[in-house]
Design a protein around this motif. Structure first.
Motif, mmCIF file in Angstrom:
data_model
loop_
_atom_site.group_PDB
_atom_site.id
_atom_site.type_symbol
_atom_site.label_atom_id
_atom_site.label_comp_id
_atom_site.label_asym_id
_atom_site.label_seq_id
_atom_site.Cartn_x
_atom_site.Cartn_y
_atom_site.Cartn_z
ATOM 1 N N ARG A 232 0.851 -1.184 0.000
ATOM 2 C CA ARG A 232 0.000 0.000 0.000
ATOM 3 C C ARG A 232 0.885 1.232 0.000
ATOM 4 O O ARG A 232 2.117 1.154 0.183
ATOM 5 C CB ARG A 232 -0.913 0.017 1.227
ATOM 6 N N SER A 233 0.262 2.374 -0.173
ATOM 7 C CA SER A 233 1.003 3.634 -0.173
ATOM 8 C C SER A 233 1.324 4.048 1.260
ATOM 9 O O SER A 233 0.526 3.847 2.185
ATOM 10 C CB SER A 233 0.189 4.735 -0.855
ATOM 11 N N ARG B 147 -0.908 9.378 3.104
ATOM 12 C CA ARG B 147 -2.310 9.450 3.503
ATOM 13 C C ARG B 147 -2.958 10.661 2.856
ATOM 14 O O ARG B 147 -2.286 11.656 2.569
ATOM 15 C CB ARG B 147 -2.446 9.551 5.029
ATOM 16 N N GLN C 24 -7.139 9.005 5.164
ATOM 17 C CA GLN C 24 -7.379 7.758 4.449
ATOM 18 C C GLN C 24 -6.143 7.353 3.661
ATOM 19 O O GLN C 24 -5.272 8.163 3.360
ATOM 20 C CB GLN C 24 -8.567 7.927 3.504
ATOM 21 N N GLN C 25 -6.107 6.068 3.302
ATOM 22 C CA GLN C 25 -5.003 5.557 2.507
ATOM 23 C C GLN C 25 -4.992 6.223 1.138
ATOM 24 O O GLN C 25 -6.025 6.318 0.471
ATOM 25 C CB GLN C 25 -5.145 4.041 2.347
ATOM 26 N N THR D 279 -5.985 1.088 -3.701
ATOM 27 C CA THR D 279 -5.250 1.526 -2.506
ATOM 28 C C THR D 279 -4.374 0.428 -1.912
ATOM 29 O O THR D 279 -3.392 0.730 -1.234
ATOM 30 C CB THR D 279 -6.225 2.025 -1.427
ATOM 31 N N GLU D 280 -4.724 -0.838 -2.109
ATOM 32 C CA GLU D 280 -3.931 -1.942 -1.564
ATOM 33 C C GLU D 280 -3.801 -3.043 -2.607
ATOM 34 O O GLU D 280 -4.698 -3.237 -3.446
ATOM 35 C CB GLU D 280 -4.561 -2.527 -0.296
#
Length: 865
Positions: free
Chosen positions: A538-539, A542, A547-548, A683-684
């Motif tokens: 994931r990044s 934020r 949030q991601q 996002t993931e």
């Protein structure tokens, strides 16, 4: 005591009764009882202080962060437009209108490692009266309007090291909320702000808008009204811009209190276990004291001391023990809490939520709590002394003086134990209470059920002892077995009181062992189901709302085409709203992923689509959302990406276990989310490696595909599982110590109770020695009694513990945390616990009875008048 009731001889006897040799003879056991009360009060008071310190510190930090506005202007979707701010700021009764925009950014620490920083954008001229704790001391207020400067707090300066000196350049990087593009901003470090929280930086609001890619947008507007203007009356006569609402500022400390209430209550109840167990030790010690001084009590009764006066003296002994033990416990509890905060950093898990390090400070507000826990220790001591006091009050003094002895009291009626067990079952089926508000959602009935089960189990012990005599029918009859049977039949009530302390501690330890083991096994299985891949990516950035941040599409394509992978699955994390949620409620966490129903950690059966609505999108809700909204599989609801936005009709396909949060969350197919929202961002990533691939080498190869490698967080799922289980074990480590203390107190209690019984039986043992028994025969008899008593205690403790664990697993945890789990019995650990308690109890009984068969036992027969 009336002066004329005692003769001079009785007065001399009473003075001798209170002489130094008598007190010295009891000092060791009295100190043990004193320690039991002190430990019980200290553990419960220390846990209360730790919880209170963490909540108070978080409330103080939240007050400095949020300021003290009269009203807070917000939009349902979380974004306030600047033109609306301008309209509100121009109203005549608004003294200050302070715009606020915040988010998470990334910076590099002194070692060059990235870490997250909370960035708060403010209008320095407007924020001064509302947020004074966030603003630095500037030579001129205009210096705060420089969009090229940043004002760090002390925590951020510590992370930056030498690079945090004033005048140095700090680079902040953040992801844009709309496009997901990474923005970078170089700012000169200015004077530090007095904010004492975690790493935070204050910037001009224009710089925050550029950093987060939110030009013309705000999170909220803090309003300070003119003096004398009532916020409620002002709201009643104002027409706010469409889509905006103004409310009083939220009480963040109360919010955290609600969030952690279940954890704190459960830990507080567990901390009282030592005090509850210690009450039986106090009872055993006072009973022993009474048993050793029966001739003196009888003599005082014959010489004129009334039954009520004798009872009052025993209660006075309990009162003194309670006062000294409670005072010592309060001091020890304060020291334990301070040690936990200073040395261990132990705030019972609350720092993970609040992000602050609490401090322990005495104030007048803590006095009621100290009086409460001190009074609790005093009450426990007096209640423990009540039964021996009643025994001394009712004793037939002439018979006792002639050596005939007496029992403390008759055992409980046979029906009481089963009745209490049935009562516990009924209470366990009741829902949590909703009133008063301070206890809303707390499973009070479940705790009462556990208490009823404990009391019922103790009341059943005499019957279990008598039933266990049937197991001895097969053995060859003998004098020792005959004596054992008769004593177990006639003295079962006294034996159950000897077992009470260790039975309570053992059953609670078994319950906690089974509950924690079941929780850990369920968590381990849940991690395997929710993180089924080899790597999780994931990044590290934020968005403005925390949030991601979405991954760059080019990076996702590059990873998808990498030769390092065998398979890849995508996930989009987002926030959604559900129709029917209360106004102002927090949004739900949405995870849109490529789902496999067979691998989901489901809690219950799946439901088909409603008749005639087969095209509805299926969703899976967690248990917290099910309980909060009263949803059930098969129901239809509507989701929205924004309040008032286009709805998506869906139906609840099933309920899944979610150990990551206590708030509402939704799972849905990624394809359905994309068709509904048109959002193709990710996002993931869940990544599967080829057989034999090195996870570390593959992670480095994937990280090299990113334009900025520090923007990625890549972890092996095995590492995430190990970290999660380590955090779990650390969170429950305090329960192990509480159980150990309670078990130790329980074992001391059985030793003290055995001492009381053997001292009261000195004449019996002396008679047996006169009749031909050897000391080895008497010790063998005591050993058989101890084996029978501790064996029944171990079996009863196991059965009670399993019943209590069922209440914890199937009632307390679902009602407190909205988490269900599967029952798992840790067989070897249970066997080791039972064996240790059984052996320790037998040895304690034998050691306590060793002195009873000494030569003094033979001489004791001569005391029979």
């Amino acid at each position: 005591m009336t002066p004329h009731a005692l003769s001079p001889r009785a007065l001399i006897a009473w003075l001798r009764f209170l002489s130094w040799p008598a007190l010295r003879h009891q000092a060791g056991r009295q100190a043990l009882a004193l320690l039991a009360i002190a430990l019980g009060v200290a553990l419960s008071y220390g846990v209360h202080l730790l919880n209170g310190a963490a909540l108070a510190e978080f409330g103080s930090a939240a007050a400095s962060l949020n300021g003290q506005p009269d009203l807070v202007l917000r939009a349902p979707g979380g974004t306030v437009q600047e033109d609306a701010y301008a309209q509100i700021a121009g109203l005549p009764e608004v003294a200050q209108a302070s715009p606020v925009l915040g988010g998470q950014a990334q910076a590099l620490d002194a070692k060059g490692q990235p870490f997250n920083v909370t960035v708060i954008g403010l209008d320095m001229l407007q924020a001064g009266p509302i947020n004074p704790d966030l603003l630095p001391r500037l030579a001129s207020p205009l210096d705060g309007l420089d969009p090229g400067r940043v004002f760090p707090n002390a925590a951020l300066l510590r992370r930056l090291g030498p690079a945090g000196a004033e005048g140095q350049v700090l680079r902040l990087r953040a992801a844009s909320s709309d496009s997901g593009q990474v923005q970078s901003l170089d700012l000169r470090i200015g004077p530090s702000s007095p904010d004492g929280g975690p790493p935070r930086a204050v910037v001009d609001i224009a710089a925050a808008q550029v950093l987060f890619g939110r030009l013309g947008q705000l999170d909220r507007v803090d309003l300070r009204l003119a003096p004398g203007v009532s916020p409620s009356e002002w709201l009643a006569r104002q027409r706010l811009p469409a889509g905006l609402s103004a409310t009083p500022p939220a009480d963040e400390s109360a919010r955290l209190g609600r969030l952690t209430q279940a954890y704190r209550v459960n830990l507080g109840v567990l901390s009282l276990m030592a005090l509850f167990t210690g009450s039986f030790l106090v009872f055993a010690v006072i009973s022993l004291s009474v048993a050793q001084r029966l001739p003196q009590w009888a003599l005082l009764g014959v010489l004129g001391m009334s039954a009520r006066e004798r009872s009052a003296l025993v209660l006075l002994e309990g009162l003194l023990l309670g006062l000294l033990g409670s005072a010592l416990g309060l001091l020890l509890g304060w020291q334990l809490a301070g040690l936990g905060l200073r040395v261990l950093g132990s705030d019972l898990g609350l720092a993970a939520i609040s992000g602050v390090r609490p401090a322990l400070q005495f104030s007048a507000a803590q006095l009621p709590a100290a009086l409460l826990f001190g009074g609790l220790g005093l009450t426990v001591s007096l209640l423990s002394a009540w039964l021996p006091a009643r025994s001394v009050q009712r004793m037939p003094v002439a018979q006792v003086l002639k050596g005939l002895g007496q029992r403390l009291s008759e055992g409980p009626p046979v029906w009481l134990g089963p009745a209490l067990l049935l009562l516990g079952l009924g209470l366990a089926l009741l829902p949590p209470i909703s009133w008063p508000a301070a206890l809303a959602g707390v499973p009070v009935a479940a705790y009462a059920a556990m208490l009823a089960v404990l009391a019922g189990g103790m009341a059943c012990v005499p019957a279990l002892l008598r039933l266990s005599l049937g197991l001895l029918a097969w053995s060859r009859p003998g004098a020792s077995l005959l004596l054992l049977r008769e004593r177990a039949r006639d003295q079962a009530g006294e034996a159950s009181r000897a077992l009470a302390g260790v039975l309570v501690a053992l059953s609670l330890s078994v319950a906690m062992l089974v509950m924690v083991g079941s929780f850990r096994d369920s968590l381990n299985q849940w991690l395997s189901q929710m993180l089924p891949a080899d790597l999780y990516l994931r990044s590290a950035l934020r968005g403005s709302a925390g949030q991601q941040a979405p991954l760059p599409p080019a990076l996702v394509d590059a990873i998808r085409g990498s030769a390092q992978l065998r398979d890849i699955r995508l996930q989009r994390s987002q926030q959604v709203w559900l129709d029917g949620m209360p106004a102002g409620a927090d949004p739900l966490d949405l995870q849109a992923r490529e789902l496999d129903e067979q691998s989901l950690p489901l809690a219950g059966a799946l439901a088909p689509a409603p008749a005639g609505q087969t095209r509805l999108t299926p969703i899976y809700i967690n248990e917290a959302l099910r309980d909060a909204q009263g949803l059930r599989p098969g129901q239809t609801v509507q989701l929205r990406l924004q309040p008032g936005g286009p709805p998506l009709p869906v139906f609840v396909r099933g309920v899944w276990r979610d150990y990551a949060r206590q708030s509402g969350a939704v799972l849905m197919p990624l394809s359905a989310y994309r068709a509904w929202s048109g959002d193709l961002r990710v996002t993931e990533l869940y990544l599967w490696l080829p057989p034999g691939a090195d996870p570390k080498a593959s992670s480095e190869a994937l990280r090299a595909l990113a334009a900025e490698p520090q923007d990625l967080e890549i972890a092996a799922v095995s590492e995430l599982r190990a970290i999660s289980l380590h955090i779990f074990d650390r969170s429950f480590a305090v329960t192990v110590w509480l159980q150990a203390v309670a078990l130790a107190i329980g074992l001391f209690g059985i030793a003290a109770a055995a001492s009381a019984q053997t001292l009261a039986r000195r004449r019996e043992f002396g008679l047996l020695l006169h009749l031909g028994f050897t000391r080895a025969d008497v010790l063998r008899l005591l050993g058989l009694e101890a084996v029978l008593l501790c064996g029944v205690g171990a079996i009863a403790g196991l059965a009670l513990g399993l019943c209590l664990s069922a209440v914890l697993i199937w009632v307390v945890n679902p009602q407190s945390f909205h988490w269900s789990m599967d029952l798992s019995l840790p067989g070897w650990r249970l066997a080791a616990l039972l064996a240790a308690v059984f052996v320790a109890g037998v040895l304690a009984s034998l050691l306590a009875g060793y002195r009873a068969v000494a030569q003094q036992a033979v001489q004791a027969v001569k005391e029979d008048w």
